[in-house]
Design an enzyme around this catalytic site. Sequence first.
Site, short mmCIF file in Angstrom:
data_model
loop_
_atom_site.label_atom_id
_atom_site.label_comp_id
_atom_site.label_asym_id
_atom_site.label_seq_id
_atom_site.Cartn_x
_atom_site.Cartn_y
_atom_site.Cartn_z
N HIS A 62 92.79 51.69 65.12
CA HIS A 62 91.68 51.52 64.18
C HIS A 62 90.33 51.85 64.82
O HIS A 62 89.43 52.36 64.15
CB HIS A 62 91.67 50.09 63.63
CG HIS A 62 91.64 49.05 64.70
ND1 HIS A 62 92.73 48.80 65.52
CD2 HIS A 62 90.67 48.21 65.13
CE1 HIS A 62 92.42 47.86 66.39
NE2 HIS A 62 91.18 47.48 66.17
N CYS A 107 91.18 55.76 70.94
CA CYS A 107 91.01 54.34 70.61
C CYS A 107 89.53 54.03 70.80
O CYS A 107 88.72 54.96 70.94
CB CYS A 107 91.94 53.44 71.42
SG CYS A 107 91.57 53.26 73.18
N GLY A 108 89.15 52.77 70.77
CA GLY A 108 87.73 52.46 70.83
C GLY A 108 87.08 53.00 72.10
O GLY A 108 86.09 53.72 72.06
N GLY A 157 89.07 54.53 74.58
CA GLY A 157 89.97 55.54 75.16
C GLY A 157 90.79 54.98 76.31
O GLY A 157 91.73 55.63 76.78
N ILE A 158 90.45 53.79 76.78
CA ILE A 158 91.09 53.27 77.99
C ILE A 158 92.50 52.74 77.69
O ILE A 158 93.48 53.14 78.33
CB ILE A 158 90.22 52.16 78.63
CG1 ILE A 158 88.89 52.74 79.10
CG2 ILE A 158 90.96 51.51 79.80
CD1 ILE A 158 87.87 51.69 79.54
N HIS A 179 93.19 71.47 86.59
CA HIS A 179 93.75 70.82 87.79
C HIS A 179 94.91 69.89 87.49
O HIS A 179 95.76 69.68 88.36
CB HIS A 179 92.66 70.01 88.52
CG HIS A 179 91.63 70.87 89.19
ND1 HIS A 179 90.71 70.38 90.08
CD2 HIS A 179 91.39 72.21 89.10
CE1 HIS A 179 89.93 71.37 90.52
NE2 HIS A 179 90.32 72.49 89.92
N ARG A 223 98.36 74.89 94.07
CA ARG A 223 98.34 73.60 94.76
C ARG A 223 98.31 72.44 93.76
O ARG A 223 98.80 71.34 94.06
CB ARG A 223 97.15 73.51 95.72
CG ARG A 223 95.79 73.45 95.05
CD ARG A 223 94.64 73.54 96.08
NE ARG A 223 93.33 73.24 95.52
CZ ARG A 223 92.62 74.09 94.76
NH1 ARG A 223 93.11 75.30 94.47
NH2 ARG A 223 91.42 73.74 94.30
C1 RB5 Z 1 90.44 47.77 69.60
O1 RB5 Z 1 89.54 46.81 69.17
C2 RB5 Z 1 90.08 48.22 71.00
O2 RB5 Z 1 90.34 47.22 71.92
C3 RB5 Z 1 90.84 49.47 71.35
O3 RB5 Z 1 90.53 50.47 70.43
C4 RB5 Z 1 90.57 50.07 72.72
O4 RB5 Z 1 89.21 50.20 72.96
C5 RB5 Z 1 91.32 49.49 73.84
O5 RB5 Z 1 91.27 49.97 74.98
#
Ligand code: RB5
Length: 144
Positions: free
Chosen positions: A12, A68-69, A71-72, A101, A135
């Site tokens: 979301h 995602c919010g 990306g992590i 790379h 490489r």
């Molecule tokens: C959702 O609220 C948020 O936690 C998710 O999109 C993301 O940022 C997690 O890494």
Amino acid sequence: MSDEVIAIASDHGGFEFKELLKSDLENMGYGVVDLGCHDLSSVDYPDYANKMAAALLNETATRGVLVCGSGIGISIAANRHKHVRAALVHDALTARLCRQHNNANVLVLGGRTTGIEVAKDCLKIFLDTDFEGGRHQNRIDIMS
Ligand code: RB5
């Protein structure tokens, strides 16, 4: 027009970005497979990372885009799959380097952390840049 099919998915937090990037991909002539989510209701990002991993494994698509919010979370989840090389990208340079790379097969963007015009730029560069091999291939082989 391109023969390449790109899968795209988000939670979301990345939904609105996904919709915009999906249109961009279609306008660039790519085949697009939308793996969801399909509205702003709260969902769990690992489910969408897993859908992306499955789409790449069964060759529904050759490369993918995840949002995602930040990306992590979705990149951590996607990289649990051995065949996925998901790169969280914030600018043109990281978009180019993740292809040259790292042979990244999934571009990851943060819908709440990156501006949409920067994201569109990253998407185009990700799609247009080739892996350099040599490489860099050795280093990817070490991870396999
Ligand atoms: C959702 O609220 C948020 O936690 C998710 O999109 C993301 O940022 C997690 O890494």
